[in-house]
Design a protein around this motif. Structure first.
Motif, PDB file in Angstrom:
ATOM      1  N   LYS A  61       0.943  -1.281   0.034  1.00 22.25           N
ATOM      2  CA  LYS A  61       0.190   0.232   0.025  1.00 22.25           C
ATOM      3  C   LYS A  61       0.807   1.122  -0.130  1.00 22.25           C
ATOM      4  N   VAL A  62       0.735   2.149  -0.809  1.00 23.13           N
ATOM      5  CA  VAL A  62       1.360   3.609  -0.791  1.00 23.13           C
ATOM      6  C   VAL A  62       0.351   4.674  -0.722  1.00 23.13           C
ATOM      7  N   GLU A  63       1.090   5.485  -0.317  1.00 27.70           N
ATOM      8  CA  GLU A  63       0.491   7.024   0.030  1.00 27.70           C
ATOM      9  C   GLU A  63       0.911   8.067  -0.535  1.00 27.70           C
ATOM     10  N   GLY A  64       0.153   9.366  -0.952  1.00 24.47           N
ATOM     11  CA  GLY A  64       0.491  10.340  -1.701  1.00 24.47           C
ATOM     12  C   GLY A  64       0.748   9.984  -3.169  1.00 24.47           C
ATOM     13  N   LYS A  65       0.532   8.890  -3.804  1.00 23.49           N
ATOM     14  CA  LYS A  65       0.713   8.883  -5.316  1.00 23.49           C
ATOM     15  C   LYS A  65      -0.600   8.792  -5.880  1.00 23.49           C
ATOM     16  N   ASP A  66      -0.503   8.451  -7.261  1.00 18.31           N
ATOM     17  CA  ASP A  66      -1.733   8.502  -7.943  1.00 18.31           C
ATOM     18  C   ASP A  66      -2.338   7.202  -7.915  1.00 18.31           C
ATOM     19  N   TRP A  67      -1.570   6.239  -7.601  1.00 14.13           N
ATOM     20  CA  TRP A  67      -2.149   4.936  -7.327  1.00 14.13           C
ATOM     21  C   TRP A  67      -2.123   4.317  -5.594  1.00 14.13           C
ATOM     22  N   ALA A  91      -9.109  -1.061  -6.197  1.00 16.83           N
ATOM     23  CA  ALA A  91      -7.846  -0.169  -5.974  1.00 16.83           C
ATOM     24  C   ALA A  91      -7.316  -0.039  -7.337  1.00 16.83           C
ATOM     25  N   LYS A  92      -6.432   1.176  -7.374  1.00 17.60           N
ATOM     26  CA  LYS A  92      -5.580   1.551  -8.410  1.00 17.60           C
ATOM     27  C   LYS A  92      -4.219   0.900  -8.143  1.00 17.60           C
ATOM     28  N   VAL A  93      -3.827   0.011  -9.106  1.00 15.43           N
ATOM     29  CA  VAL A  93      -2.767  -0.598  -8.990  1.00 15.43           C
ATOM     30  C   VAL A  93      -1.495  -0.691 -10.075  1.00 15.43           C
ATOM     31  N   LYS A  94      -0.312  -0.068  -9.454  1.00 16.16           N
ATOM     32  CA  LYS A  94       0.890  -0.010 -10.348  1.00 16.16           C
ATOM     33  C   LYS A  94       1.345  -1.300 -10.238  1.00 16.16           C
ATOM     34  N   PHE A  95       1.559  -1.925 -11.330  1.00 14.08           N
ATOM     35  CA  PHE A  95       2.400  -3.186 -11.766  1.00 14.08           C
ATOM     36  C   PHE A  95       3.948  -2.727 -12.004  1.00 14.08           C
ATOM     37  N   ASN A 114      -0.617  -6.711 -19.896  1.00 17.74           N
ATOM     38  CA  ASN A 114       0.239  -7.218 -20.680  1.00 17.74           C
ATOM     39  C   ASN A 114       1.606  -6.998 -21.050  1.00 17.74           C
ATOM     40  N   MET A 115       2.713  -7.301 -20.447  1.00 20.71           N
ATOM     41  CA  MET A 115       3.830  -6.543 -20.609  1.00 20.71           C
ATOM     42  C   MET A 115       4.963  -7.469 -20.871  1.00 20.71           C
ATOM     43  N   MET A 116       5.922  -6.739 -21.557  1.00 22.95           N
ATOM     44  CA  MET A 116       7.373  -7.767 -21.877  1.00 22.95           C
ATOM     45  C   MET A 116       8.133  -7.286 -20.670  1.00 22.95           C
ATOM     46  N   LEU A 117       8.745  -8.415 -20.168  1.00 23.58           N
ATOM     47  CA  LEU A 117       9.844  -7.881 -19.372  1.00 23.58           C
ATOM     48  C   LEU A 117      11.221  -8.369 -19.644  1.00 23.58           C
ATOM     49  N   GLU A 118      12.028  -7.186 -19.737  1.00 19.11           N
ATOM     50  CA  GLU A 118      13.393  -7.469 -20.345  1.00 19.11           C
ATOM     51  C   GLU A 118      14.397  -7.191 -19.228  1.00 19.11           C
ATOM     52  N   PRO A 119      15.574  -7.937 -19.257  1.00 16.38           N
ATOM     53  CA  PRO A 119      16.596  -7.731 -18.337  1.00 16.38           C
ATOM     54  C   PRO A 119      17.154  -6.260 -18.791  1.00 16.38           C
ATOM     55  N   GLY A 120      17.293  -5.717 -17.331  1.00 16.26           N
ATOM     56  CA  GLY A 120      17.934  -4.476 -17.633  1.00 16.26           C
ATOM     57  C   GLY A 120      16.754  -3.164 -17.756  1.00 16.26           C
ATOM     58  N   TYR A 121      15.407  -3.514 -18.116  1.00 20.79           N
ATOM     59  CA  TYR A 121      14.354  -2.490 -18.087  1.00 20.79           C
ATOM     60  C   TYR A 121      13.320  -2.791 -16.985  1.00 20.79           C
ATOM     61  N   ILE A 122      12.647  -1.590 -16.597  1.00 27.54           N
ATOM     62  CA  ILE A 122      11.513  -1.897 -15.791  1.00 27.54           C
ATOM     63  C   ILE A 122      10.194  -1.673 -16.411  1.00 27.54           C
ATOM     64  N   SER A 123       9.247  -2.456 -16.338  1.00 30.38           N
ATOM     65  CA  SER A 123       8.122  -2.417 -17.116  1.00 30.38           C
ATOM     66  C   SER A 123       7.118  -1.935 -16.218  1.00 30.38           C
ATOM     67  N   GLU A 124       6.057  -0.924 -16.493  1.00 26.89           N
ATOM     68  CA  GLU A 124       4.934  -0.606 -15.539  1.00 26.89           C
ATOM     69  C   GLU A 124       3.877  -0.310 -16.063  1.00 26.89           C
ATOM     70  N   TYR A 125       2.527  -0.669 -15.470  1.00 28.78           N
ATOM     71  CA  TYR A 125       1.189  -0.419 -16.059  1.00 28.78           C
ATOM     72  C   TYR A 125       0.457  -0.165 -14.934  1.00 28.78           C
ATOM     73  N   VAL A 126      -0.133   0.719 -15.126  1.00 26.54           N
ATOM     74  CA  VAL A 126      -1.102   1.268 -13.929  1.00 26.54           C
ATOM     75  C   VAL A 126      -2.670   0.965 -14.458  1.00 26.54           C
ATOM     76  N   THR A 127      -3.487   0.430 -13.425  1.00 21.88           N
ATOM     77  CA  THR A 127      -4.869   0.129 -13.704  1.00 21.88           C
ATOM     78  C   THR A 127      -5.765  -0.056 -12.512  1.00 21.88           C
ATOM     79  N   THR A 128      -6.860   0.168 -12.517  1.00 22.27           N
ATOM     80  CA  THR A 128      -8.000  -0.014 -11.475  1.00 22.27           C
ATOM     81  C   THR A 128      -8.483  -1.307 -11.864  1.00 22.27           C
ATOM     82  N   VAL A 129      -8.222  -2.307 -10.683  1.00 20.80           N
ATOM     83  CA  VAL A 129      -8.833  -3.638 -10.876  1.00 20.80           C
ATOM     84  C   VAL A 129     -10.299  -3.479 -10.261  1.00 20.80           C
TER      85      VAL A 129
END
Lengths: 160, 40
Positions: A61-67, A91-95, A114-129
């Motif tokens: 759980k996070v505070e003060g963010k958009d999610w 909840a609005k969740v940031k993956f 649906n994200m591609m996870l590449e070594p060396g990169y951070i993938s992010e996706y925000v959605t409301t479940v």
């Protein structure tokens, strides 16, 4: 140039459809903020376990963010850490996810995540479940002999 | 005038087929977009 009246009709239909599709795409991107999962942040893939937030995978759980929650996931051959993600419905969740070795996928079946996870990169996706249920998370990028067994679970539950 | 009518008649089938195909594509696209909006 002579155009038959039927040709004018279907040209108008075609051009009109194109304009409508482009307008919808533009509105979705610029007004609704619908973008492909980003991978603009980088990370040293050899030290993923030592770098925040991946040194503490799970749902937080996070505070003060958009999610409201951050779901931190580390993928490696051939499992996801953590094996189960549990978030409350609405909840609005940031993956936030990355890979420690090779390219993996992160597809939550039955959703738009649906994200591609590449070594060396951070993938992010925000959605409301917004639907209660159990959603299978699968790797959809062939990653090796254990690829078919690489899966996890997203549980969207009623708030406790 | 006779030639014009003859020409219209030749293109009528093509016109209906093209419009039917266009409507089919738009409807399928709309259903897929609805699925995208319905999912989180």
């Amino acid at each position: 140039m002579h155009l038959h009246k039927y040709e004018k009709y279907w040209l108008a239909f075609g051009v009109g459809s194109l304009i409508v599709f482009l307008l919808i795409t533009g509105i979705m991107a610029f007004h609704n903020g619908s973008h492909p999962p980003s991978a603009k942040n980088t990370i040293n893939y050899e030290k993923v376990d030592e770098i925040a937030p991946f040194n503490n995978p799970g749902v937080h759980k996070v505070e003060g963010k958009d999610w409201d929650y951050e779901a931190v996931v580390v993928a490696s051959a051939f499992y996801y850490d953590p094996p189960i993600l549990e978030v409350p419905v609405g909840a609005k969740v940031k993956f936030i996810a990355t890979s420690k070795d090779v390219v993996h996928g992160f597809e939550v079946a039955g959703t738009n995540i649906n994200m591609m996870l590449e070594p060396g990169y951070i993938s992010e996706y925000v959605t409301t479940v917004d639907k209660v249920g159990e959603y299978l998370i699968v790797c959809n990028e062939y990653c090796g002999v254990g690829h078919a067994q690489m899966h996890s679970m997203l549980k969207v539950v009623e708030p406790k | 005038m006779a030639n014009k009518n003859h020409s219209d008649g030749d293109l009528k089938g093509t016109f209906y087929l093209v419009m039917a195909l266009g409507v089919f594509i738009v409807v399928v696209w709309g259903l897929c977009f609805g699925l995208f909006l319905d999912r989180f």
